[in-house]
Each structure stands twice: as C-alpha cells, then as structure tokens.
Design a protein around this motif. Structure first.
Motif, mmCIF file in Angstrom:
data_model
loop_
_atom_site.group_PDB
_atom_site.id
_atom_site.type_symbol
_atom_site.label_atom_id
_atom_site.label_comp_id
_atom_site.label_asym_id
_atom_site.label_seq_id
_atom_site.Cartn_x
_atom_site.Cartn_y
_atom_site.Cartn_z
ATOM 1 N N LYS A 18 29.107 -10.047 -10.202
ATOM 2 C CA LYS A 18 29.421 -11.078 -11.202
ATOM 3 C C LYS A 18 30.842 -11.614 -11.100
ATOM 4 O O LYS A 18 31.080 -12.791 -11.350
ATOM 5 C CB LYS A 18 29.128 -10.561 -12.604
ATOM 6 N N ASP A 19 31.811 -10.780 -10.733
ATOM 7 C CA ASP A 19 33.188 -11.257 -10.647
ATOM 8 C C ASP A 19 33.378 -12.275 -9.526
ATOM 9 O O ASP A 19 34.063 -13.282 -9.702
ATOM 10 C CB ASP A 19 34.163 -10.089 -10.464
ATOM 11 N N SER A 20 32.756 -12.024 -8.382
ATOM 12 C CA SER A 20 32.888 -12.999 -7.300
ATOM 13 C C SER A 20 32.121 -14.277 -7.628
ATOM 14 O O SER A 20 32.539 -15.379 -7.252
ATOM 15 C CB SER A 20 32.441 -12.413 -5.964
ATOM 16 N N CYS A 21 31.031 -14.152 -8.357
ATOM 17 C CA CYS A 21 30.285 -15.330 -8.789
ATOM 18 C C CYS A 21 31.125 -16.172 -9.754
ATOM 19 O O CYS A 21 31.171 -17.398 -9.657
ATOM 20 C CB CYS A 21 28.979 -14.899 -9.444
ATOM 21 N N LEU A 22 31.834 -15.515 -10.650
ATOM 22 C CA LEU A 22 32.715 -16.215 -11.582
ATOM 23 C C LEU A 22 33.869 -16.893 -10.838
ATOM 24 O O LEU A 22 34.208 -18.048 -11.115
ATOM 25 C CB LEU A 22 33.260 -15.235 -12.629
ATOM 26 N N ALA A 23 34.455 -16.192 -9.853
ATOM 27 C CA ALA A 23 35.538 -16.772 -9.059
ATOM 28 C C ALA A 23 35.048 -18.011 -8.310
ATOM 29 O O ALA A 23 35.758 -19.024 -8.227
ATOM 30 C CB ALA A 23 36.097 -15.742 -8.078
ATOM 31 N N LEU A 24 33.835 -17.955 -7.775
ATOM 32 C CA LEU A 24 33.249 -19.111 -7.098
ATOM 33 C C LEU A 24 33.111 -20.282 -8.068
ATOM 34 O O LEU A 24 33.459 -21.418 -7.743
ATOM 35 C CB LEU A 24 31.893 -18.748 -6.498
ATOM 36 N N GLY A 25 32.634 -19.999 -9.266
ATOM 37 C CA GLY A 25 32.498 -21.050 -10.278
ATOM 38 C C GLY A 25 33.841 -21.675 -10.644
ATOM 39 O O GLY A 25 33.950 -22.898 -10.756
ATOM 40 N N TYR A 26 34.861 -20.848 -10.813
ATOM 41 C CA TYR A 26 36.200 -21.367 -11.131
ATOM 42 C C TYR A 26 36.738 -22.243 -10.003
ATOM 43 O O TYR A 26 37.329 -23.292 -10.245
ATOM 44 C CB TYR A 26 37.183 -20.223 -11.399
ATOM 45 N N ALA A 27 36.539 -21.812 -8.768
ATOM 46 C CA ALA A 27 37.021 -22.591 -7.621
ATOM 47 C C ALA A 27 36.317 -23.949 -7.568
ATOM 48 O O ALA A 27 36.958 -24.982 -7.348
ATOM 49 C CB ALA A 27 36.796 -21.820 -6.324
ATOM 50 N N ARG A 28 35.025 -23.946 -7.800
ATOM 51 C CA ARG A 28 34.274 -25.208 -7.777
ATOM 52 C C ARG A 28 34.690 -26.113 -8.930
ATOM 53 O O ARG A 28 34.824 -27.324 -8.750
ATOM 54 C CB ARG A 28 32.781 -24.914 -7.806
ATOM 55 N N GLN A 29 34.911 -25.533 -10.113
ATOM 56 C CA GLN A 29 35.377 -26.327 -11.256
ATOM 57 C C GLN A 29 36.748 -26.937 -10.996
ATOM 58 O O GLN A 29 37.051 -28.024 -11.475
ATOM 59 C CB GLN A 29 35.440 -25.481 -12.519
ATOM 60 N N ALA A 30 37.570 -26.232 -10.225
ATOM 61 C CA ALA A 30 38.908 -26.730 -9.900
ATOM 62 C C ALA A 30 38.864 -27.809 -8.818
ATOM 63 O O ALA A 30 39.889 -28.374 -8.465
ATOM 64 C CB ALA A 30 39.805 -25.571 -9.450
ATOM 65 N N GLY A 31 37.673 -28.079 -8.304
ATOM 66 C CA GLY A 31 37.516 -29.165 -7.347
ATOM 67 C C GLY A 31 37.536 -28.756 -5.893
ATOM 68 O O GLY A 31 37.568 -29.610 -5.010
#
Length: 100
Positions: A18-31
């Motif tokens: 879940k932590d790496s999935c969240l990090a992926l989501g944050y990176a994508r949200q940041a563009g």
C-alpha cells in the motif's frame, strides 16, 4: 503563445504494498509520468525483498497499470549498499524517483 510542458518521467520503487501504491498516486498527482516500477528481488530473482511477493505478482501489478517493471536482484552483502539504485537510469531518461 504558451508553451506546453511535458510531464517529467519518473520511476517508483515498487514493493507491491500500500505504501508504494500511495507513493505512485502522489507522483502521478504531482504531474509525473511514472514510466517504471522498480522492485528489489532476493538473490533467487523470484521473490521481492520487501514483502516476499512472487515475481509474477509484481509483473501482473505493473501490467495492470500499463507500467514497465524493472527488477534488481541484490544480496545484502557488504558492498551491495554501494551499487547504484538505478543502473538503467540514463537509458530511460527518468528525472525523478519515488518510494513509499
């Protein structure tokens, strides 16, 4: 006339949890264009170091997200911490990395 800025390519350190999935989501949200999921495998090359997931599961996760999956097989020997975390970094022109 405005200039269109292309998203920077990045990789995400991927454990399959879940932590790496969240990090992926944050990176994508940041563009960022997260092009590669990077995973560290045990010496046998079949199981992840972090959660002990089979390589096939990690590959299926990457495929489901339409991401490339790169694996680094490492031991935890005396000099392993000195190796570059991303030996293929220059080949793929990745600008940033994220991990959870």
């Amino acid at each position: 006339m405005g200039t269109t800025r292309l998203p920077q390519k990045a990789f995400c350190s991927w454990s399959g949890g879940k932590d790496s999935c969240l990090a992926l989501g944050y990176a994508r949200q940041a563009g960022y264009d997260v092009a590669v999921l990077l995973n560290m495998l045990a010496e046998d090359g079949e199981y992840s170091r972090s959660h002990g997931l089979q390589r096939g599961i990690l590959e299926a996760q990457a495929d489901a997200q339409r991401r490339h999956h790169r694996r680094i097989t490492e031991g935890f020997g005396e000099q392993d911490h000195c190796r570059p975390a991303s030996p293929w970094h220059g080949q793929t022109r990745l600008a940033n990395g994220y991990h959870g």
